[in-house]
Each structure stands twice: as structure tokens, then as C-alpha cells.
Design an enzyme around this catalytic site. Structure first.
Site, mmCIF file in Angstrom:
data_model
loop_
_atom_site.group_PDB
_atom_site.id
_atom_site.type_symbol
_atom_site.label_atom_id
_atom_site.label_comp_id
_atom_site.label_asym_id
_atom_site.label_seq_id
_atom_site.Cartn_x
_atom_site.Cartn_y
_atom_site.Cartn_z
ATOM 1 N N HIS A 5 0.806 -1.238 -0.091
ATOM 2 C CA HIS A 5 -0.194 -0.089 -0.079
ATOM 3 C C HIS A 5 0.864 1.260 -0.071
ATOM 4 C CE1 HIS A 5 0.094 1.478 4.162
ATOM 5 N NE2 HIS A 5 0.075 -0.034 4.614
ATOM 6 N N ASP A 14 5.790 2.157 7.357
ATOM 7 C CA ASP A 14 4.352 1.923 6.985
ATOM 8 C C ASP A 14 3.696 2.830 6.211
ATOM 9 O OD1 ASP A 14 1.903 0.669 6.921
ATOM 10 O OD2 ASP A 14 1.194 1.284 8.761
ATOM 11 N N GLU A 43 -5.428 1.898 1.833
ATOM 12 C CA GLU A 43 -5.342 0.537 2.774
ATOM 13 C C GLU A 43 -5.651 1.199 4.102
ATOM 14 O OE1 GLU A 43 -3.300 -2.234 5.513
ATOM 15 O OE2 GLU A 43 -3.056 -0.069 5.479
ATOM 16 N N GLU A 44 -4.987 2.407 4.700
ATOM 17 C CA GLU A 44 -5.117 2.846 6.021
ATOM 18 C C GLU A 44 -6.701 2.939 6.379
ATOM 19 O OE1 GLU A 44 -2.889 2.361 7.943
ATOM 20 O OE2 GLU A 44 -1.121 2.523 6.977
ATOM 21 N N ASP A 71 3.894 -5.414 3.427
ATOM 22 C CA ASP A 71 3.336 -4.113 4.158
ATOM 23 C C ASP A 71 4.250 -4.008 5.531
ATOM 24 O OD1 ASP A 71 2.007 -2.022 5.632
ATOM 25 O OD2 ASP A 71 0.037 -3.373 5.565
ATOM 26 N N HIS A 96 2.478 4.163 12.757
ATOM 27 C CA HIS A 96 1.266 5.119 12.775
ATOM 28 C C HIS A 96 1.317 6.642 13.716
ATOM 29 C CE1 HIS A 96 -2.113 2.283 11.228
ATOM 30 N NE2 HIS A 96 -0.937 2.370 10.322
HETATM 31 ZN ZN ZN Z 1 0.396 -0.749 6.490
#
Ligand code: ZN
Length: 307
Positions: free
Chosen positions: A88, A100, A134-135, A163, A261
Site C-alpha cells: 500500500h 508503514d 489501505e489505511e 506491508d 502510525h
Molecule cells: Zn501498512
């Protein structure tokens, strides 16, 4: 294993994603300039290598629909079958998303560039997929699988998900295709993909751990669509155990990625040696699962090592 991945190329990809975030508000989420700049970089790299990338547009969300897109680029094929490598491209809004998932995008992109440069000829069509959405709930990969006809779905020999593959406190995980460590196995054929990854890593002295399909990344749509699925992961919000620290080093009792994140998921957060090793592993798996004629130099070495 003879190394074919250029570490400097992986760094260059990550720098482009960091710049994309820095120049445009600190993230690379869907429908932002950071996402567009990341997409433009991936497309330009693919075009320069001779691919013809295309945008697959979709939207999601009922009240305030978000217009998003995937990027897809294919090699030729002699069999009509398709092997998809996917990562992603979007980040969360809270940060630039370099581990990420700048790491996974760099790995998939670099495999595409290296195969083109080597003039690799594969029996299966190899499709490089860079997912949007994706998120916010894996929308891009879901859209991709949904729009396949039954014949097209059947032509997919495997999906390899990448990922988060440069975690600073990493464990090497391989998706648990045969279900040996999970409640459920992946679709039929997923166990064989897991073994391909395990064999490649074992030849390098790495005992990877199985990681179950828990509906939290782009593999989910492929698993639900019955397409054989596998891939690599080096851990995000989970906590490293004592046993894992003994096997893989790093800090027990801490997250695999403390910046998961968050705003600190910058280029400094990515373990480049880990990303390089995961990219080499992905390359070897692609040579094997894509039936690349004659392998690459590295592919042949891997077969010997695993034999
Ligand atoms: Zn991810």
C-alpha cells in the site's frame, strides 16, 4: 545468496517518499498532495524501466467519498497466469509512513526495476500493485479483487503482500499460509507460498515465524477471494517477546515499531539492512513463483541453498 538489490536504490525510494511528505503537510494519506507525489515518483520510476503503469481509480466512504487510486504495472506473460506483488502506497494522516509502508513500496518497486534491468522473462505475468485506501480499510485491494471476473481471479497464481518490512525492532514474519500457527489457513496454495519464503530465508540462516491472516492488510481481499496468498512482515504495534529477542536481537518488551502510525515514522525509523534483506527475499520468491526463465544469478543460488 548473490545480492542483486542496490541498497542505495532503496534509500533513494525512501527519500522520495520522505520528501513527498515533508513538502506537503507531513503525510502521504489518500487524496493528499503527499500521496500524489508518491504516486508520481513510482510511476516515473516504472516508466523509466519500460513499464506502462496505469491508475485504477475507485472511491470509498458514503458521506464524504474519497477519490483514490491504485497503480498497476505488468510484465509480459507467456502463460496467461498472474502473480501479484502488492504494497500500500498511502500513509496514515498522523505521519509520513516510511516504515508503514514506504518500506513495502520500496521493496516491490525495486523488484520491478531490477527484473526489468536484468531483462528477466517470466512465464507468469508479474503485476506490481501499489494500493490506495489501505489505511482507511484496505479499499484499494478490495476494489481490485472485486472487479476481477471469475476467469481473471482463477488466473491469479498468487498474491504476495509487503506491508511494513523495515521495522526498527524487527521480527521476520512470513504469512501463515498453511495455518500451522493460526485458526485458519490461507486459500489452497498459500502453504506452498509460505514454504517458498521459509526456504529462501532458511538458506540465509533466518528462521522466520508464521504470522496469521488477521484481516489487517491488503492480503485480506485476496484471502477472501480464494487466491493463494503470502508475504513478508517485520512487525508493527505488537510487542517483542523474550524468545523473539533471543532469535532476532533487539529489545524484548518493546514494540516492533514504536513509531507505528505516528509522526516519527520517518526515514530514520526504517532499518535499512532489514529492508534490504526483505527485498532480496521478495526478489527470490518472485523468481521462484513467477517462473522466471533461467532464474536470476541470485535465484539459482537460492535454489542450491534451499535444496
Ligand atoms: Zn501498512
Amino acid at each position: 545468496m548473490q545480492e542483486v538489490v542496490e541498497p542505495s536504490a532503496l534509500t533513494r525510494h525512501l527519500e522520495a517518499f520522505q520528501d513527498a511528505a515533508d513538502a506537503t503537510g507531513g503525510n502521504r494519506a489518500d487524496a493528499t498532495k503527499g500521496y500524489e507525489a508518491s504516486a508520481a515518483y513510482v510511476e516515473e520510476q516504472l516508466r523509466a524501466a519500460g513499464y506502462e503503469p496505469r491508475r485504477q481509480e475507485f472511491s470509498y466512504g458514503r458521506r464524504n467519498p474519497v477519490d483514490a487510486f491504485n497503480i498497476l504495472a505488468d510484465t509480459g506473460s507467456s502463460s496467461g497466469s498472474v502473480l501479484v506483488l502488492g504494497a500500500h502506497l498511502d500513509s496514515v494522516e498522523e505521519g509520513p509512513g516510511l516504515n508503514d509502508n514506504g518500506s513495502g513500496v520500496a521493496a516491490v518497486l525495486e523488484v520491478a526495476l531490477r527484473l526489468a534491468e536484468e531483462g528477466a522473462v517470466s512465464r507468469e505475468r508479474i503485476r506490481f500493485a501499489f494500493w490506495g485506501g489501505e489505511e482507511d480499510g484496505m479499499h484499494g485491494s478490495e476494489y481490485y479483487v472485486e472487479q476481477l471476473s471469475r476467469e481473471e481471479t482463477a488466473a491469479h497464481v498468487a498474491y504476495l503482500n509487503v506491508d511494513v518490512v523495515g521495522s526498527p525492532n524487527a521480527v521476520v514474519f512470513v504469512y501463515d499460509g498453511d495455518g500451522s500457527d493460526s485458526e485458519e489457513a490461507g486459500p489452497e496454495g498459500s502453504g506452498a507460498i509460505e514454504r517458498v519464503f521459509q526456504d529462501i530465508l532458511r538458506a540465509e540462516g533466518v528462521q522466520a515465524l508464521p504470522f496469521g491472516f488477521i484481516e489487517d492488510s491488503d492480503y485480506d481481499a485476496f484471502v477472501k477471494g480464494g487466491i493463494p496468498t503470502g508475504g513478508l512482515f517485520t512487525g508493527d504495534a505488537g510487542t517483542k517477546s523474550e524468545a523473539e529477542a533471543r532469535t532476532f536481537g533487539g529489545q524484548a518488551g518493546e514494540q516492533y515499531d514504536e513509531c507505528y502510525h505516528q509522526a516519527c515514522d520517518t526515514i530514520e525509523n526504517v532499518d535499512m539492512a532489514m529492508l534490504e534483506q526483505m527485498t532480496e527475499t521478495l526478489m527470490s520468491a518472485t523468481v521462484s513463483l513467477g517462473s522466471i526463465e533461467g532464474g536470476l544469478a541470485m535465484g539459482a543460488a537460492t535454489e542450491e541453498g534451499a535444496g
